[in-house]
Design a protein around this motif. Structure first.
Motif, short mmCIF file in Angstrom:
data_model
loop_
_atom_site.label_atom_id
_atom_site.label_comp_id
_atom_site.label_asym_id
_atom_site.label_seq_id
_atom_site.Cartn_x
_atom_site.Cartn_y
_atom_site.Cartn_z
N ALA A 13 0.81 -1.22 0.00
CA ALA A 13 0.00 0.00 0.00
C ALA A 13 0.84 1.27 0.00
CB ALA A 13 -0.94 0.00 1.21
N SER A 14 2.10 1.18 0.43
CA SER A 14 2.95 2.37 0.45
C SER A 14 3.30 2.85 -0.95
CB SER A 14 4.24 2.10 1.24
OG SER A 14 4.02 2.17 2.63
N GLY A 15 3.12 1.99 -1.95
CA GLY A 15 3.39 2.39 -3.32
C GLY A 15 4.79 2.10 -3.79
N HIS A 16 5.71 1.89 -2.85
CA HIS A 16 7.09 1.55 -3.24
C HIS A 16 7.64 0.43 -2.35
CE1 HIS A 16 7.38 4.74 -0.16
NE2 HIS A 16 8.46 4.09 0.24
N ALA A 17 6.74 -0.40 -1.84
CA ALA A 17 7.10 -1.61 -1.10
C ALA A 17 6.44 -2.79 -1.81
CB ALA A 17 6.65 -1.51 0.35
N TYR A 18 6.84 -4.01 -1.45
CA TYR A 18 6.60 -5.11 -2.38
C TYR A 18 6.01 -6.36 -1.75
CZ TYR A 18 9.49 -1.90 -4.94
OH TYR A 18 9.96 -0.76 -5.50
N SER A 19 5.47 -6.27 -0.53
CA SER A 19 4.93 -7.45 0.13
C SER A 19 3.56 -7.15 0.73
CB SER A 19 5.88 -7.93 1.23
OG SER A 19 7.14 -8.28 0.69
N THR A 20 2.76 -8.20 0.84
CA THR A 20 1.42 -8.08 1.40
C THR A 20 1.44 -8.25 2.92
OG1 THR A 20 0.95 -10.44 1.25
CG2 THR A 20 0.50 -9.10 -0.72
N VAL A 21 0.30 -7.96 3.54
CA VAL A 21 0.19 -8.14 4.99
C VAL A 21 0.45 -9.59 5.36
CG1 VAL A 21 -1.41 -8.05 6.94
CG2 VAL A 21 -1.38 -6.18 5.27
N LEU A 22 -0.14 -10.53 4.62
CA LEU A 22 0.06 -11.95 4.93
C LEU A 22 1.52 -12.35 4.79
CD1 LEU A 22 -3.03 -13.71 3.33
CD2 LEU A 22 -2.51 -13.47 5.75
N GLU A 23 2.19 -11.90 3.74
CA GLU A 23 3.60 -12.23 3.56
C GLU A 23 4.45 -11.66 4.70
OE1 GLU A 23 3.65 -12.39 -1.34
OE2 GLU A 23 3.98 -10.49 -0.29
N ILE A 24 4.13 -10.45 5.12
CA ILE A 24 4.88 -9.82 6.19
C ILE A 24 4.65 -10.55 7.51
CG2 ILE A 24 4.92 -7.72 7.61
CD1 ILE A 24 4.39 -6.21 4.88
N ALA A 25 3.40 -10.90 7.80
CA ALA A 25 3.10 -11.61 9.05
C ALA A 25 3.79 -12.97 9.08
CB ALA A 25 1.60 -11.76 9.21
N ARG A 26 3.79 -13.68 7.96
CA ARG A 26 4.50 -14.96 7.92
C ARG A 26 5.99 -14.78 8.17
NH1 ARG A 26 1.17 -16.24 3.18
NH2 ARG A 26 -0.44 -17.74 3.78
N ALA A 27 6.57 -13.75 7.55
CA ALA A 27 7.99 -13.49 7.75
C ALA A 27 8.28 -13.16 9.21
CB ALA A 27 8.44 -12.34 6.85
N ALA A 28 7.41 -12.39 9.84
CA ALA A 28 7.59 -12.06 11.26
C ALA A 28 7.50 -13.30 12.12
CB ALA A 28 6.54 -11.04 11.68
N ALA A 29 6.58 -14.19 11.81
CA ALA A 29 6.47 -15.45 12.56
C ALA A 29 7.73 -16.29 12.40
CB ALA A 29 5.24 -16.22 12.10
N ASP A 30 8.26 -16.33 11.17
CA ASP A 30 9.49 -17.07 10.93
C ASP A 30 10.66 -16.50 11.74
OD1 ASP A 30 8.16 -18.74 9.18
OD2 ASP A 30 8.86 -17.70 7.37
N ARG A 31 10.64 -15.19 11.96
CA ARG A 31 11.68 -14.52 12.75
C ARG A 31 11.43 -14.62 14.26
NH1 ARG A 31 16.42 -11.51 10.76
NH2 ARG A 31 16.04 -11.08 8.56
N LYS A 32 10.34 -15.29 14.62
CA LYS A 32 9.98 -15.45 16.04
C LYS A 32 9.64 -14.12 16.71
CE LYS A 32 11.09 -19.79 15.53
NZ LYS A 32 10.04 -20.79 15.20
N LEU A 33 9.11 -13.17 15.93
CA LEU A 33 8.67 -11.92 16.51
C LEU A 33 7.27 -12.10 17.10
CD1 LEU A 33 9.73 -9.36 13.74
CD2 LEU A 33 10.89 -9.81 15.92
N ALA A 34 7.00 -11.38 18.17
CA ALA A 34 5.69 -11.43 18.80
C ALA A 34 4.75 -10.38 18.24
CB ALA A 34 5.83 -11.23 20.32
#
Length: 242
Positions: A13-34
């Protein structure tokens, strides 16, 4: 230093970024972020979303893949009075509000003018964090900025992207900022400023800088959910209670 949250993340949505909310949340989970904060640029940024985008974030679940989702904004400072590019009615409904000086939005000025502009943004009642204040494109009086951050109870960001792929030349200013924050007791966050999901939770360069300046986790909000919640709770009439 262990981090529990990435509070500066951009979606498509920022117009110059390249990932969706779901992709970001999955990446955060993989990083063990809360926790992550979705902080797309405000509408003043070229290609940025319409103001309604921020009102409609209520449709996003509060948790995805075990990661808590804060609905926020990286608002653009638009003038030397510190005016932001989203109205206060919408800002008041955000879980978290970041604000920063960006090319194509904030006017360039002298060190004094830039400093005044940044401090004026801190005076906004909804601003929680000033992002990348070490950006050499908008040089400021860092001591004055740190003192103002303490006065207005606003956190300052050490931006990992500024030390790796963007805002070249930021490192010495970020070192100075961190040292001054330690001297005056300012709150800090470390943000990835991720514009692609694989960099969510990437804090390596920023963590090394903090270690070099002797900054402990007690000064960094996103080393603890409790510290994050305590900072956000200082605004008592937010939409959510933490």
């Amino acid at each position: 230093m262990q981090f529990v949250a990435d509070l500066h993340v951009h979606t498509v949505a920022s117009g110059h970024a390249y990932s969706t909310v779901l992709e970001i949340a999955r990446a955060a989970a993989d990083r063990k972020l809360a926790m992550i904060a979705l902080t797309d640029h405000g509408p003043g940024m070229p290609g940025g979303p319409h103001p309604y985008h921020f009102s409609n974030q209520v449709v996003i679940p509060a948790e995805l893949f075990g990661v808590r989702i804060l609905k926020g904004i990286e608002a653009n400072v638009m003038d030397r009075d510190g005016r932001l590019d989203l109205d206060e009615g919408r800002l008041a409904k955000m879980d978290i509000v970041l604000a920063g000086l960006h090319t194509y939005c904030a006017p360039y000025g002298t060190v004094e003018e830039n400093t005044t502009m940044m401090i004026n943004a801190m005076k906004n009642p909804w601003v929680d964090v000033i992002v990348h204040p070490g950006n050499p494109e908008y040089q400021v009086d860092l001591e004055a900025v740190v003192k103002a951050a303490v006065r207005y109870d606003v956190a300052l960001e050490i931006n990992n992207s500024s030390l790796t792929v963007s805002r070249q030349g930021s490192a010495p200013y970020c070192h100075t900022l961190a040292g001054l924050a330690k001297t005056y007791g300012a709150k800090l966050i470390v943000g990835s400023d991720s514009h692609f999901a694989l960099s969510v939770g990437d804090f390596g360069a920023a963590a090394a800088l903090l270690a070099a300046e002797g900054i402990g986790p007690e000064m960094v909000l996103n080393t603890s959910l409790e510290r994050i919640f305590a900072h956000l709770r200082r605004r008592t009439n937010r939409r959510h209670s933490f």
